[in-house]
Design a protein around this motif. Structure first.
Motif, PDB file in Angstrom:
ATOM      1  N   GLY A   1      -6.171  -3.301  -5.737  1.00 12.79           N
ATOM      2  CA  GLY A   1      -6.446  -2.516  -4.538  1.00 12.79           C
ATOM      3  C   GLY A   1      -6.300  -3.336  -3.272  1.00 12.79           C
ATOM      4  O   GLY A   1      -5.708  -2.878  -2.283  1.00 12.79           O
ATOM      5  N   VAL A   2      -6.820  -4.552  -3.275  1.00 13.48           N
ATOM      6  CA  VAL A   2      -6.676  -5.425  -2.110  1.00 13.48           C
ATOM      7  C   VAL A   2      -5.203  -5.774  -1.888  1.00 13.48           C
ATOM      8  O   VAL A   2      -4.731  -5.835  -0.756  1.00 13.48           O
ATOM      9  N   MET A   3      -4.463  -5.967  -2.980  1.00 15.33           N
ATOM     10  CA  MET A   3      -3.025  -6.214  -2.850  1.00 15.33           C
ATOM     11  C   MET A   3      -2.327  -5.022  -2.198  1.00 15.33           C
ATOM     12  O   MET A   3      -1.460  -5.198  -1.331  1.00 15.33           O
ATOM     13  N   ALA A   4      -2.711  -3.804  -2.591  1.00 11.90           N
ATOM     14  CA  ALA A   4      -2.117  -2.602  -1.999  1.00 11.90           C
ATOM     15  C   ALA A   4      -2.462  -2.501  -0.515  1.00 11.90           C
ATOM     16  O   ALA A   4      -1.606  -2.205   0.321  1.00 11.90           O
TER      17      ALA A   4
ATOM     18  N   MET B   1      -7.807   2.688  -1.970  1.00 12.56           N
ATOM     19  CA  MET B   1      -7.152   1.496  -1.406  1.00 12.56           C
ATOM     20  C   MET B   1      -5.650   1.719  -1.244  1.00 12.56           C
ATOM     21  O   MET B   1      -5.050   1.237  -0.284  1.00 12.56           O
ATOM     22  N   ILE B   2      -5.040   2.450  -2.171  1.00 16.00           N
ATOM     23  CA  ILE B   2      -3.615   2.777  -2.029  1.00 16.00           C
ATOM     24  C   ILE B   2      -3.409   3.640  -0.788  1.00 16.00           C
ATOM     25  O   ILE B   2      -2.490   3.410   0.000  1.00 16.00           O
ATOM     26  N   VAL B   3      -4.279   4.634  -0.608  1.00 20.07           N
ATOM     27  CA  VAL B   3      -4.201   5.492   0.585  1.00 20.07           C
ATOM     28  C   VAL B   3      -4.350   4.649   1.849  1.00 20.07           C
ATOM     29  O   VAL B   3      -3.589   4.806   2.815  1.00 20.07           O
ATOM     30  N   ALA B   4      -5.311   3.727   1.856  1.00 15.67           N
ATOM     31  CA  ALA B   4      -5.520   2.876   3.034  1.00 15.67           C
ATOM     32  C   ALA B   4      -4.292   2.017   3.309  1.00 15.67           C
ATOM     33  O   ALA B   4      -3.844   1.912   4.465  1.00 15.67           O
ATOM     34  N   GLY B   5      -3.722   1.411   2.268  1.00 19.85           N
ATOM     35  CA  GLY B   5      -2.538   0.581   2.454  1.00 19.85           C
ATOM     36  C   GLY B   5      -1.347   1.383   2.956  1.00 19.85           C
ATOM     37  O   GLY B   5      -0.663   0.982   3.909  1.00 19.85           O
ATOM     38  N   LEU B   6      -1.082   2.530   2.332  1.00 15.69           N
ATOM     39  CA  LEU B   6       0.021   3.386   2.779  1.00 15.69           C
ATOM     40  C   LEU B   6      -0.204   3.893   4.202  1.00 15.69           C
ATOM     41  O   LEU B   6       0.747   4.042   4.978  1.00 15.69           O
ATOM     42  N   SER B   7      -1.455   4.136   4.536  1.00 10.15           N
ATOM     43  CA  SER B   7      -1.771   4.631   5.881  1.00 10.15           C
ATOM     44  C   SER B   7      -1.545   3.557   6.935  1.00 10.15           C
ATOM     45  O   SER B   7      -1.105   3.868   8.056  1.00 10.15           O
ATOM     46  N   PHE B   8      -1.842   2.292   6.610  1.00  6.96           N
ATOM     47  CA  PHE B   8      -1.502   1.213   7.552  1.00  6.96           C
ATOM     48  C   PHE B   8      -0.004   1.201   7.813  1.00  6.96           C
ATOM     49  O   PHE B   8       0.440   1.097   8.947  1.00  6.96           O
ATOM     50  N   TRP B   9       0.769   1.306   6.737  1.00  9.86           N
ATOM     51  CA  TRP B   9       2.221   1.309   6.885  1.00  9.86           C
ATOM     52  C   TRP B   9       2.675   2.524   7.711  1.00  9.86           C
ATOM     53  O   TRP B   9       3.479   2.391   8.635  1.00  9.86           O
TER      54      TRP B   9
END
Length: 191
Positions: free
Chosen positions: A76-79, A16-24
């Motif tokens: 994870g959802v927050m990230a 989830m951290i990878v997904a959040g950072l990847s959106f950014w």
């Protein structure tokens, strides 16, 4: 043999951290959207198998597992939503509203688990796996068409999808609260 359920829970969180950072990061290079899908897949793998591994190896810690797994899911959802809020794909207001709707539904699920003694993994036959698949499909659509035309206006695709999701989650939460309240009212009548 050295992998245990905690490792898989942390792997899911890492996804989830990878997904959040990847959106950014996709705000600067759209190719980073590929890593959103990779992160969601890693999250699904870790989050889906952590409890299964504990059951298969007979290493169950029900209260610990329930608590840690769901707290990690919330972080994870927050990230994920923080990454979306920092991206060009979803406004911070929509991301915040979606997080609040998600939290409302989860509060209902956790309270219902406590008072009824039964944990329901999905709501209306819609669970975490289906949400990840829907989000991955949305990411693929985002890669090719990041905007939506509605009533002569142009909106970011994920703002529209986020508002629709927010409303849907809120409706699910309200219906569930009403059902749970009625069931508890009938079960605990005052004499």
């Amino acid at each position: 043999r050295w992998v245990n359920s905690d490792h898989l829970t942390l792997l899911g969180f890492f996804g989830m951290i990878v997904a959040g950072l990847s959106f950014w990061a996709a705000s600067y290079n759209r190719m980073a959207l590929v890593f959103v899908v990779v992160g969601l897949t890693v999250n699904w793998f870790g989050d889906s198998l952590d409890g299964t591994l504990a059951r298969v190896r007979n290493k169950l810690r029900p209260r610990y597992g329930f608590y840690v797994d769901h707290m990690i899911d919330i972080f994870g959802v927050m990230a994920l939503l923080s990454g979306l809020a920092l991206s060009i794909y979803m406004s911070p207001v929509v991301a915040g509203g979606l997080l609040m709707a998600y939290m409302l539904l989860n509060i209902d699920i956790y309270l219902a688990t406590h008072v009824f003694g039964v944990f329901k993994l999905s709501v209306w036959k819609f669970g975490g796996t289906e949400l990840r698949i829907l989000l991955a499909v949305g990411v693929l659509a985002l890669a090719f068409r990041p905007e939506v035309h509605l009533a002569g206006e142009v909106y970011p695709l994920f703002d529209v999808a986020g508002v629709v999701s927010m409303v849907g989650i809120f409706v699910m939460a309200v219906v569930s609260v009403i059902r749970n309240t009625m069931a508890l009212y009938r079960a605990e009548t005052i004499h």
